[in-house]
Design a protein around this motif. Structure first.
Motif, mmCIF file in Angstrom:
data_model
loop_
_atom_site.group_PDB
_atom_site.id
_atom_site.type_symbol
_atom_site.label_atom_id
_atom_site.label_comp_id
_atom_site.label_asym_id
_atom_site.label_seq_id
_atom_site.Cartn_x
_atom_site.Cartn_y
_atom_site.Cartn_z
ATOM 1 N N PHE A 210 -48.671 -34.974 -53.406
ATOM 2 C CA PHE A 210 -48.155 -34.633 -52.093
ATOM 3 C C PHE A 210 -48.446 -35.761 -51.104
ATOM 4 O O PHE A 210 -49.336 -36.595 -51.349
ATOM 5 C CB PHE A 210 -48.791 -33.334 -51.619
ATOM 6 N N PRO A 211 -47.725 -35.824 -49.995
ATOM 7 C CA PRO A 211 -47.964 -36.900 -49.018
ATOM 8 C C PRO A 211 -49.402 -36.854 -48.507
ATOM 9 O O PRO A 211 -49.988 -35.774 -48.362
ATOM 10 C CB PRO A 211 -46.959 -36.586 -47.901
ATOM 11 N N PRO A 212 -49.989 -38.010 -48.215
ATOM 12 C CA PRO A 212 -51.360 -38.045 -47.700
ATOM 13 C C PRO A 212 -51.446 -37.439 -46.318
ATOM 14 O O PRO A 212 -50.498 -37.474 -45.526
ATOM 15 C CB PRO A 212 -51.701 -39.543 -47.693
ATOM 16 N N ALA A 213 -52.638 -36.890 -46.030
ATOM 17 C CA ALA A 213 -52.880 -36.297 -44.714
ATOM 18 C C ALA A 213 -54.182 -36.823 -44.159
ATOM 19 O O ALA A 213 -55.156 -37.029 -44.895
ATOM 20 C CB ALA A 213 -52.937 -34.770 -44.830
ATOM 21 N N VAL A 214 -54.220 -37.039 -42.845
ATOM 22 C CA VAL A 214 -55.449 -37.496 -42.184
ATOM 23 C C VAL A 214 -56.378 -36.309 -42.011
ATOM 24 O O VAL A 214 -55.975 -35.249 -41.518
ATOM 25 C CB VAL A 214 -55.128 -38.123 -40.816
ATOM 26 N N GLU A 215 -57.643 -36.483 -42.432
ATOM 27 C CA GLU A 215 -58.618 -35.413 -42.254
ATOM 28 C C GLU A 215 -59.091 -35.359 -40.801
ATOM 29 O O GLU A 215 -59.189 -36.376 -40.120
ATOM 30 C CB GLU A 215 -59.833 -35.663 -43.178
#
Length: 216
Positions: A210-215
């Protein structure tokens, strides 16, 4: 192929982002070296990028937690395809490196070799010869803990990022063989690569990223 060694957590802490904590099993950290052949790799809903769909890969990883969620942190990812390395490491997102690799199978065993060839990287290598048992492994809590990981974290810049994956649970088999050379991750010390690892093999698995997400 999964190869795993228990290590002293103090050896690993300086090499992971400060936001992450080591995920321990019986108070031990673990190093994994995972070897596989990627087939048909492509962005979702798009055709494969020429030269990057099929390649061999070796990655060195450990197991971490962030806000109660368990996953993987990669120290290095080596691939036999230059196009795959450039695509996956764009902007420093993941620490991919080009390596010369070979995978040979005959009636008696499988031979796998990898040697990093990036000019600015150490000449890390691993070589092994092994046979896969016809008997499926009895899945223990430790084996599931080591292999059933469905997200990874990376910190290419200022922000910690998470990438989730989905696949069916691994069906593991035991492996017999020998590691004939291993100088991977020399900065972590020889305490892991000199001992006998836990070794498992798994057949082909379809994986979705899945696309990366900023924590936050």
């Amino acid at each position: 192929m999964f190869l795993h060694w228990p290590v002293d957590p103090k050896k690993l802490l300086p090499h992971i982002p400060s936001e992450l904590e080591l995920d321990l099993y019986d108070n031990k950290a673990w190093i994994g070296i995972v070897l596989f052949k990627a087939l048909g790799t492509r962005p979702r809903f798009l055709p494969p990028i020429p030269g990057s769909a099929n390649f061999l890969e070796v990655n060195v990883r450990t197991y971490v937690r962030y806000k109660g969620k368990s996953g993987v942190y990669f120290f290095s990812l080596d691939a036999s395809s230059r196009a795959a390395v450039e695509a996956a490491s764009f902007g420093g997102f993941l620490p991919y490196r080009k390596a010369d690799m070979s995978f040979r199978r005959n009636k008696e065993h499988i031979q796998f070799e990898s040697r990093v060839v990036e000019k600015e990287a150490a000449a890390e290598h691993i070589s092994l010869r092994y046979q896969v048992s016809v008997q499926q492994a009895v899945s223990t809590p430790l084996e599931r803990w080591l292999t059933e990981r469905y997200c990874l974290w990376t910190k290419p810049g200022q922000y910690l990022m998470r990438l989730d994956i989905v696949h069916e649970p691994w069906k593991l088999s035991y492996v017999k063989g020998e590691i004939t050379g291993n100088t991977m991750a020399p900065y972590l010390g020889r305490n892991f690569s000199g001992g006998k690892p836990m070794a498992h093999y798994a057949e082909m698995k379809k994986v979705r990223f899945f696309p990366p997400a900023v924590e936050k």
